[in-house]
Design an enzyme around this catalytic site. Structure first.
Site, PDB file in Angstrom:
ATOM      1  N   HIS A  40       0.899  -1.337  -0.157  1.00 13.08           N
ATOM      2  CA  HIS A  40       0.135  -0.063  -0.095  1.00 13.08           C
ATOM      3  C   HIS A  40       0.760   1.368   0.024  1.00 13.08           C
ATOM      4  O   HIS A  40       2.121   1.163   0.548  1.00 13.08           O
ATOM      5  CB  HIS A  40      -0.846   0.124   1.075  1.00 13.08           C
ATOM      6  N   CYS A  95       1.972   3.583  11.752  1.00  8.48           N
ATOM      7  CA  CYS A  95       2.951   3.276  10.986  1.00  8.48           C
ATOM      8  C   CYS A  95       3.190   4.353   9.642  1.00  8.48           C
ATOM      9  O   CYS A  95       2.548   5.174   9.908  1.00  8.48           O
ATOM     10  CB  CYS A  95       2.315   1.753  10.048  1.00  8.48           C
TER      11      CYS A  95
END
Length: 663
Positions: A65, A172
């Site tokens: 991603h 993250c």
């Protein structure tokens, strides 16, 4: 709104042998539907994200991603591979591959959809349904949540019997997948563990919703699973804490819960105020925040990022002066480059001085840039830094930086409210917003407000230089009160910011202000440390232990070392601290002490002008605060745990322990 995934974005016979080829195969489907405008550019962004950290997850899942300027709208493509593809997961190759593409300027609603997928992937029923799906439309329907087989039940409330409460924060680098999967894994592990409650705060790309203060206060332990700095980390200080990477939160949540319970059993905690928050203010602050509160948060965001430049630059300049004398300021950079002498102290002193000057040159741009960042997130950085640089060009200084940051953030926020076609969203944060906002900020700073602010900055500098006698003493008293009122809180930071702002263009007056501010900030923890030493019976056992640490914290100019005492007894501790801080600030100004270093406490005493009198001022303030806090606590008597504390007992004439008298 266009659907996140359709049957055209599903490949149930993905045959790519490597993760790069798998990403390309799925990205080609996105490009064919106009979701990706530059296939190679997008794949480069995917590869760059993959290089930061593998995206393979336990259970045969790969979830590459990224956010990219080449994506027109949030999109998800799914591939099912007959032969596993290595995405770096600990348990082996992945057969379920999800490629998530988000535009650089994706809105919160779409990112919320992406995070819900990340949570679903932890449910075995969901992944089993995908592995047995017979058609692309069925798989797309499962992922969208249209089909019952893919539904994941919402987390159930924790049973009332659970007593060990944990708060967790997960984040993250891109804030899309691992952030939410780590949170779900931790919550699932807590539900499976008897006697444990866990609430997670996900700090993702769509911002974050702060845990309620009462939830944090009631927590017995804290887990940080993150690969980027935790925002407002100081909210969790003073509790048993486990700090790990986000992958640990995904892969071994039960072990992390066991670790934090063990730390709590051993009594290990983080020191309140020992680690200041190094994170920016969330875009809009709390929903209930008024404009004044938001303004303070935005300004403090800029100041928090500026302080390391002030500290490094100020200390380097001060060291240069200490080694080579004030004449090192006359050494030109050209001379340093062409005639550096490795054995000459003057060369090294000039090197330190000019390095410090280089760090100081960033003060105003960083201040302005991160004020804008606190208001408008990353799109605010470019116009903020540009505005700060212009403030230096037009001699508007620190005040110009404050104005430039607020203007830049406001301009970007206004542009972000404009509705644009989906095809332009990808270039908005990269091209359009920086371009338009920089032009607007440049016009306002050069043409409209630059000169008036420069005149105000000059007047402020002249006023500081003219301070003498009673005026200087009153200013020192006020600054001392501000430094000690909230012990590292907003008022303390305002006084400190006022002082360090003067170091950007140091004068005799601004150096006196810096000295007074640091001296006053050292008083509260030193006074409480002394009080616990000379009248230990007036304090609890925990406070006496905190008093030992307060010696070091106070000597290092960490005012927050007094917070544990103020939290337990604010009506006695805070007035006493303020009185001592006011005395020290006033005496420092009266003595004419100066300081070029913005931090360091007693460790920069050799760099202080009139160092002996400076120490006298600090000692006087510590003495006043200590006497007051002892007197005020003496009126209350000994604390309630005296009977349980052997250190507070004394033998009677019969040899039996006798408790000290209480009022």
């Amino acid at each position: 709104m266009t659907e996140l995934i359709t049957a055209d974005l599903v490949d149930l016979d993905l045959s790519a042998p490597t993760k790069d080829e798998a990403a390309r195969a799925l990205a080609e489907r996105m490009a064919a539907r106009g979701r990706v405008t530059d296939l190679d550019g997008f794949l480069a962004d995917v590869a760059a994200r993959e290089a930061q950290m593998p995206t393979g997850l336990d259970g045969g899942i790969g979830i590459p991603h990224c956010r990219s300027a080449h994506v027109t709208e949030p999109t998800l493509a799914f591939g099912r591979a007959a032969h596993g593809i290595d995405f770096g997961a600990p348990d082996g190759p992945a057969d379920l591959v999800f490629l998530i593409a988000a535009p650089a300027g994706a809105d919160d609603a779409h990112l919320t959809i992406l995070s819900s997928l990340a949570r679903k992937l932890t449910d075995e029923d969901f992944t089993t349904s995908l592995r047995t799906a017979t058609g692309a439309e069925q798989a797309a329907s499962l992922i969208r949540g249209d089909a019952p087989a893919g539904e994941v039940p919402p987390p159930q409330p924790a049973p009332a019997a659970r007593t060990f409460r944990i708060v967790a924060v997960t984040s993250c680098p891109t804030g899309i997948a691992h952030t939410y999967m780590a949170a779900e894994a931790l919550e699932s592990a807590a539900r499976a563990t008897d006697g444990v409650e866990l609430v997670a705060e996900t700090q993702g790309s769509a911002g974050f919703t702060r845990l309620a203060p009462e939830v944090i206060a009631a927590a017995d332990g804290v887990i940080f699973a993150h690969d980027v700095p935790v925002r407002e980390k100081d909210r969790f200080a003073g509790k048993p804490t486990v700090d790990v990477g986000v992958k640990a939160g995904v892969n071994r949540p039960a072990a992390l819960i066991a670790d934090v319970r063990e730390k709590a059993a051993r009594g290990e905690t983080t020191a309140p105020g020992a680690e200041p928050s190094s994170t920016p203010v969330d875009n809009s602050g709390e929903v209930t925040d008024g404009y004044g509160t938001k303004l303070r948060k935005w300004l403090m965001s800029g100041v928090s990022y500026m302080v390391p430049f002030v500290a490094a630059g100020g200390l380097l300049i001060a060291l240069g002066f200490a080694i080579g004398g004030y004449e090192v300021a006359d050494v030109k950079v050209e001379t340093l480059l062409d005639h550096f002498d490795w054995s000459a102290t003057t060369s090294w002193a000039a090197l330190l001085f000019h390095t410090g000057q280089a760090a100081f040159a960033f003060l105003v741009p960083v201040l302005a840039g991160y004020i804008a960042y606190g208001m408008a997130d990353r799109p605010g950085l470019v116009p903020g830094f540009v505005g700060g640089s212009i403030a230096l060009t037009v001699d508007a200084g620190f005040l110009g930086g404050l104005a430039a940051g607020l203007i830049a953030g406001g301009v970007v926020m206004a542009i972000q409210r404009v509705t644009v076609p989906a095809v332009l969203r990808g270039i908005m944060p990269v091209v359009v917003i920086p371009l338009l906002s920089s032009v607007a900020v440049g016009f306002l700073m050069f043409v409209v407000i630059g000169k008036p602010i420069a005149a105000l900055q000059s007047a402020l500098t002249d006023w500081l230089n003219s301070l003498s006698g009673a005026n200087a003493i009153v200013l020192g008293l006020i600054l001392g009160l501000m430094m000690c009122f909230d012990l590292g809180g907003p008022l303390n930071k305002v006084a400190y910011a006022f002082a360090v702002g003067g170091l950007a263009d140091p004068t005799d007056g601004s150096l006196k202000v810096m000295a007074a501010v640091m001296a006053a900030g050292m008083v509260p923890p030193l006074a409480l440390a002394l009080a616990t030493t000379v009248r230990g019976r007036l304090f609890t056992r925990a406070e006496r232990e905190n008093g030992k640490a307060a010696w070091v914290l106070g000597a290092s100019f960490i005012t927050e070392g007094a917070i544990p005492f103020a939290a337990a007894d604010p009506l006695r501790v805070i007035p006493a601290a303020m009185a001592g801080g006011a005395v020290t600030g006033a005496l420092s100004m009266a003595f004419g002490c100066t300081l070029r270093a913005p931090h360091g406490g007693v460790f920069v005493i050799p760099l202080i002008g009139d160092a002996f009198l400076y120490l006298v001022a600090i000692a006087a303030g510590v003495g006043v605060s200590t006497a007051l806090v002892v007197a005020l606590k003496g009126l209350r008597g000994t604390p309630s745990d005296a009977a349980d504390d052997p250190a507070r007992t004394r033998p009677s004439s019969t040899g039996e322990p006798k408790l000290p008298a209480t009022t």
